[in-house]
Design an enzyme around this catalytic site. Structure first.
Site, PDB file in Angstrom:
ATOM      1  N   HIS A  17       0.831  -1.223   0.000  1.00  0.00           N
ATOM      2  CA  HIS A  17       0.000   0.000   0.000  1.00  0.00           C
ATOM      3  C   HIS A  17       0.864   1.273   0.000  1.00  0.00           C
ATOM      4  O   HIS A  17       0.447   2.307   0.522  1.00  0.00           O
ATOM      5  CB  HIS A  17      -0.944   0.039   1.212  1.00  0.00           C
ATOM      6  CG  HIS A  17      -1.618  -1.269   1.484  1.00  0.00           C
ATOM      7  ND1 HIS A  17      -2.836  -1.609   0.955  1.00  0.00           N
ATOM      8  CD2 HIS A  17      -1.213  -2.344   2.213  1.00  0.00           C
ATOM      9  CE1 HIS A  17      -3.171  -2.829   1.356  1.00  0.00           C
ATOM     10  NE2 HIS A  17      -2.197  -3.310   2.109  1.00  0.00           N
ATOM     11  N   SER A  64      14.322  20.729 -18.169  1.00  0.00           N
ATOM     12  CA  SER A  64      13.103  21.486 -18.445  1.00  0.00           C
ATOM     13  C   SER A  64      13.456  22.699 -19.273  1.00  0.00           C
ATOM     14  O   SER A  64      14.535  23.273 -19.133  1.00  0.00           O
ATOM     15  CB  SER A  64      12.477  21.913 -17.117  1.00  0.00           C
ATOM     16  OG  SER A  64      11.677  23.062 -17.295  1.00  0.00           O
ATOM     17  N   LYS A  75      15.868  21.260 -13.192  1.00  0.00           N
ATOM     18  CA  LYS A  75      15.151  19.988 -13.360  1.00  0.00           C
ATOM     19  C   LYS A  75      15.966  18.872 -13.997  1.00  0.00           C
ATOM     20  O   LYS A  75      16.741  19.076 -14.918  1.00  0.00           O
ATOM     21  CB  LYS A  75      13.912  20.202 -14.224  1.00  0.00           C
ATOM     22  CG  LYS A  75      12.851  21.018 -13.525  1.00  0.00           C
ATOM     23  CD  LYS A  75      12.114  20.228 -12.483  1.00  0.00           C
ATOM     24  CE  LYS A  75      11.011  19.434 -13.159  1.00  0.00           C
ATOM     25  NZ  LYS A  75      10.238  18.681 -12.191  1.00  0.00           N
ATOM     26  N   GLU A 128       8.793   7.681 -17.828  1.00  0.00           N
ATOM     27  CA  GLU A 128       7.394   8.098 -17.969  1.00  0.00           C
ATOM     28  C   GLU A 128       6.833   7.633 -19.314  1.00  0.00           C
ATOM     29  O   GLU A 128       5.675   7.220 -19.414  1.00  0.00           O
ATOM     30  CB  GLU A 128       7.279   9.619 -17.852  1.00  0.00           C
ATOM     31  CG  GLU A 128       7.643  10.142 -16.475  1.00  0.00           C
ATOM     32  CD  GLU A 128       7.910  11.635 -16.510  1.00  0.00           C
ATOM     33  OE1 GLU A 128       6.953  12.403 -16.676  1.00  0.00           O
ATOM     34  OE2 GLU A 128       9.082  12.034 -16.385  1.00  0.00           O
TER      35      GLU A 128
END
Ligand code: ARG
Length: 460
Positions: A157, A278, A284, A291
């Site tokens: 969880h 970025s 970044k 992803e």
């Protein structure tokens, strides 16, 4: 567009929209090698059966080999009015070999031809993908070897659960990908029968030697029913399902790594060469490749639903609906292969922040289950032990302490059977060393499994 020179049934020319709509050449062009191999085997069999002469076979073979060379060199002119790769190659052959070329399609239909080509293509593709899976497993195993003595937390969880070896975590993916590999091999085995000789739907009145083409093309056997052989694509759906599970497993791995590389976790570092920055925020470092693996899972699931829907309620025999199969087979294969390659690279470049992981490992009472099991060994029923430890955890939480920081008096107050030896069962590092069960994610079992996998992967 001229109508096909050999077709005499239809009047006039096809509508331009029709030409664009029915063509599959833009998609099935990549089957050319398999189409040519199938045609050479078929022509050889026709010559063996005296349905064409040896000289005609020689002319066909020579022409087909030339065509293969032209396609490979990018010199072949693909004309969509040919509809598909099968007709494009046959038309080119007729130009080269004349009358002999016109005999190639004896006893054959594009229906058994395409059923053959996809099988041949998939057989090779599956072998390649199995190799990619093995390479990914090797990358995971190498990392497991580096970090077998380092402990991390296993989650349920997404809450801290129990301490494990980092190798135990990595090996969990070696297992998942192994099942994916076995599924692919199984898919390849099931479809490994030659449909050649099934013709359009019912076979042929000519004396074709199906065993000859079967042997020549390396199949295990020949299909037993011509209707079935030209009309089902269950193996394609199965292949895309196998790709879907590969993507599911890759997306789980990707999700973990994305979370673990966040500042919040800071468990791992991903090599800069697999990240992007970025356009606006100069600080970044983004895990875009991971992803994308996660996102591409959707592309492959989409292909699976498309393939299953194409198959649904098709009347028996070949239907043109089946032409749509290749778009989804290729998309699933390309996406899963590219994702496997990417994941292998990323895993090879991951480093675990072992110090940071170790420093925070004893937060969250990850040794509580081991403490309950300690009580079981002192003769306390597990449900009782569960309650005792639950109360101790609540007490610790209030006092901002760890279980290992409670003193003997506090332990005695909770349960008289607790002795000084309890401290050996406490602390994540101790627990990770004391798992007894085979297949646990603890240190000693992970070490054994690394040896097991090394042997397995060396054999491939
Ligand atoms: N290109 C077709 C396919 O991919 C094969 C052609 C069969 N066409 C036909 N009209 N029988 O399935």
């Amino acid at each position: 567009m001229a109508k096909k020179s050999w077709e005499k049934r239809l009047g006039g020319k096809p509508d331009e929209r029709m030409v664009d709509f029915v063509e599959s050449l833009s998609v099935d062009e990549r089957l050319y090698k398999y189409d040519i191999a199938g045609s050479i085997a078929h022509a050889q069999m026709l010559a063996e059966q005296k349905l064409i002469t040896k000289a005609e076979f020689a002319a066909i073979k020579k022409g087909l080999i030339e065509i293969a060379g032209e396609i490979e060199a990018g010199k072949f002119k693909f004309d969509k009015s040919c509809e598909d790769i099968h007709m494009a190659i046959e038309a080119a052959l007729v130009k080269k070999a004349g009358e002999a070329g016109k005999k190639l399609h004896t006893g054959r239909s594009r229906n058994d031809q395409v059923a053959l080509d996809i099988r041949l293509w998939l057989r090779d593709e599956i072998e390649m993908m199995c190799g990619m899976i093995t390479n990914l497993q090797k990358a995971l195993l190498e990392q497991a070897g580096k970090y077998v003595n380092n402990v991390m937390c296993a989650y349920t969880h997404v809450q801290r659960a129990q301490p494990i070896s980092i190798a135990g975590y990595l090996l969990s993916f070696v297992e998942q990908f192994e099942r994916d590999r076995i599924r692919l091999i199984n898919c390849s085995n099931i479809m490994n029968v030659s449909p050649l000789g099934s013709g359009a739907v019912a076979g042929s009145t000519l004396g074709l030697d199906r065993a000859s083409t079967c042997k020549e093309l390396g199949f295990e056997g020949i299909s037993r029913n011509s209707l079935d052989a030209v009309s089902d694509r269950d193996f394609a759906a199965e292949f895309i399902f196998d790709c879907s599970l590969i993507m599911a497993h890759l997306s789980r791995l990707a999700e973990d790594l994305i979370m673990y590389s966040s500042t919040e976790f800071s468990f791992i570092k991903i090599d800069d060469c697999f990240c992007t920055s970025s356009s606006m925020m100069p600080q970044k470092k983004n895990p875009d490749a991971l992803e994308l693996i996660r996102g591409k899972c959707g592309t492959v699931y989409g292909a699976l639903v498309a393939m299953l829907t194409i198959l649904k309620a098709q009347p028996s025999g070949y239907n043109r609906d089946l032409q749509e199969d290749k778009t989804h087979i290729f998309s699933a294969a390309d996406t899963a292969s590219a994702s496997l390659l990417m994941a292998e690279g990323i895993i090879g470049g991951v480093s675990f922040n072992t110090e940071k992981i170790a420093a925070e490992l004893d937060d969250g009472f990850v040794d509580a289950t081991a403490l309950a099991e300690y009580l079981v060994l002192k003769g306390i029923a597990f449900r009782e032990a569960h309650g005792i430890v639950g109360q101790l955890v609540a007490k610790c939480e209030k006092a901002d302490k760890k279980l290992s920081e409670l003193d003997m008096a506090e332990y005695k107050a909770a349960c008289a059977k607790i002795d000084k030896d309890v401290y050996k069962s406490l602390g994540a590092a101790n627990v990770a060393k004391s798992y007894m069960t085979e297949g646990s994610a603890g240190i000693s079992e992970s070490r054994k499994k690394i040896t097991f996998w090394k042997k397995q992967l060396e054999k491939r």
